[in-house]
Enzyme design. Structure first.
Site, mmCIF file in Angstrom:
data_model
loop_
_atom_site.group_PDB
_atom_site.id
_atom_site.type_symbol
_atom_site.label_atom_id
_atom_site.label_comp_id
_atom_site.label_asym_id
_atom_site.label_seq_id
_atom_site.Cartn_x
_atom_site.Cartn_y
_atom_site.Cartn_z
ATOM 1 N N ASN A 20 0.818 -1.214 0.000
ATOM 2 C CA ASN A 20 0.000 0.000 0.000
ATOM 3 C C ASN A 20 0.850 1.263 0.000
ATOM 4 O O ASN A 20 0.312 2.370 0.126
ATOM 5 C CB ASN A 20 -0.948 0.000 1.199
ATOM 6 C CG ASN A 20 -2.059 -1.028 1.052
ATOM 7 O OD1 ASN A 20 -2.536 -1.287 -0.051
ATOM 8 N ND2 ASN A 20 -2.462 -1.632 2.159
ATOM 9 N N HIS B 52 2.919 2.504 2.171
ATOM 10 C CA HIS B 52 3.164 3.215 3.417
ATOM 11 C C HIS B 52 3.838 2.259 4.396
ATOM 12 O O HIS B 52 3.892 1.049 4.158
ATOM 13 C CB HIS B 52 1.877 3.821 4.009
ATOM 14 C CG HIS B 52 0.807 2.806 4.327
ATOM 15 N ND1 HIS B 52 -0.520 3.133 4.513
ATOM 16 C CD2 HIS B 52 0.856 1.471 4.505
ATOM 17 C CE1 HIS B 52 -1.220 2.065 4.788
ATOM 18 N NE2 HIS B 52 -0.401 1.039 4.797
ATOM 19 N N CYS C 299 2.866 6.859 7.469
ATOM 20 C CA CYS C 299 4.197 7.371 7.155
ATOM 21 C C CYS C 299 4.626 6.837 5.798
ATOM 22 O O CYS C 299 4.280 5.703 5.420
ATOM 23 C CB CYS C 299 5.210 6.949 8.211
ATOM 24 S SG CYS C 299 5.105 7.880 9.740
#
Length: 415
Positions: free
Chosen positions: A315, A317, A352
């Protein structure tokens, strides 16, 4: 020709001495062999007429010899070995050597793979993709604890257990036939560019497995409000059935293009609701508010934690398991050496990406660092934040002394 060649391979054939001369006559053939014996074989049927003409050579290699010595030398040179039963048998030594070589080679290869497990359950192939059990709503999968999954305490790390939780969750979706082209997303979710993200996670560990243990993980899903889904896990020793750990998470949907949270579409709920289980959470929810730390309230700060490319999942992240390692980066080494992690509660505030730089903050409650050996259970508050102060994860961890093999009551640290 083939049969002749095969026969000559196993049966020794005595070579005939070379002929020195041969002369044909009208009455038959006469041959003179190396021993000076002239044999006449008549062409008619009168029988065998043999004339012997023996002539002793005067010298052999320049040395005068008598006829008896020359005959003896010629006999030793050309006389075939006596035909006995033994020398008519095939040469089994070649075949025996080949069989022995093949056997030793196979034994060596087998010894390399035929390791002797200490427990009979390891003999069974238990490490496939798992299976659906309990009326088709619970997914079960076994994991063997590998040598690279244990830490300095010779037990599996908390990151190892969390990776097993994630693996079973994804394989559950796949086994149920709901896997789209995303990371655990269903076909209806993929149509709408939706992905699952974890909002809250609770983990309670009774005791950690060691190298070679086989951990059995059960997982199932339940509804959580209008737009969420709760997933529970139960980790047990596959040999004894003893509970090792329990975990519960709440997931919500996020649009992978806008990176914003999304409501659960009706089509998605219809797609997954048949797999919902009506069960209470496997872990009682810790309703205490997680403390926000800052530079003034944090006792330990670890700076410069950078998200690398290898920390990202599909994904794009940072994977949720990676945050646990970053949280523990700021935990005091005195706690890590004398205590083990017994429980953890995390709230994920934002995602993040690659090259983000984080700071890990920790404060210890309920004990002083100098009195940890006599303090019993210890609790810590944690915060992961970006350099600009944006919160990423809030967390609380509970620790117990390492000499305690069991956590006792799971909720004892919460009272």
């Amino acid at each position: 020709m083939v049969s002749t060649a095969a026969t000559s391979t196993f049966f020794s054939v005595t070579p005939l001495p070379p002929k020195s001369s041969a002369k044909a006559t009208a009455g038959g053939t006469t041959s003179l062999d190396a021993c000076g014996i002239r044999c006449k074989v008549p062409g008619s049927s009168k029988g065998l007429d043999v004339k012997v003409s023996a002539q002793a050579p005067s010298k052999i290699n320049g040395t005068p010899v008598s006829w008896s010595e020359g005959a003896r030398n010629r006999e030793e040179t050309w006389s075939p070995s006596p035909r006995t039963f033994i020398n008519q048998l095939p040469d089994w030594s070649v075949l025996l050597a080949a069989i022995t070589t093949a056997f030793l080679s196979a034994e060596k290869q087998w010894a390399m793979i035929d390791w002797k497990p200490r427990r009979h359950d390891v003999l069974v192939d238990q490490f496939g993709l798992g299976q659906i059990v309990q009326d088709g709503v619970v997914f079960r999968q076994n994991f063997l604890i590998r040598s690279y999954e244990i830490g300095a305490d010779k037990t599996a790390s908390i990151e190892t257990l969390m990776n097993h939780l994630q693996e079973t969750a994804l394989n559950h979706v796949k086994s149920a036939g709901l896997m789209g082209d995303g990371f655990g997303s269903t076909p209806e979710m993929c149509k709408r560019d939706l992905i699952w993200v974890i909002a809250r996670m609770q983990v309670l560990v009774d005791h950690y497995p060691v190298w070679g243990d086989v951990v059995q993980v059960d997982t199932w899903v339940c509804p959580s409000g209008k737009n969420g889904m709760r997933r529970d896990w139960l980790l047990r020793d596959s040999s004894t059935g003893e509970t090792m750990a329990r975990a519960s998470s709440v997931c919500v949907m996020m649009n992978k293009r806008t990176r914003r949270l999304s409501k659960m579409p009706v089509e998605v709920r219809t797609e997954i609701q048949d797999y919902f289980v009506d069960k209470p959470p496997v872990v009682a929810e810790d309703e205490r508010k997680l403390t926000k730390l800052d530079d003034n309230t944090a006792e330990h700060i670890r700076r410069g934690l950078t998200a690398r490319w290898s920390d990202l999942d599909v994904n794009r992240h940072v994977n949720n398991v990676k945050y646990i390692g970053w949280i523990l980066e700021s935990a005091p080494s005195a706690i890590m050496e004398t205590h083990e992690l017994a429980g953890m509660t995390m709230e994920y505030r934002r995602e993040c990406g690659r090259d983000d730089v984080l700071q890990s903050l920790t404060t210890v409650t309920g004990a002083t660092i100098g009195g940890l050996l006599d303090s019993g259970n210890v609790e810590c508050q944690h915060l992961l934040r970006l350099e600009d102060g944006s919160e990423v994860v809030r967390a609380r961890t509970q620790w117990r002394p390492k000499h305690l093999k069991s956590f006792g009551k799971f909720d004892s640290v919460q009272n």
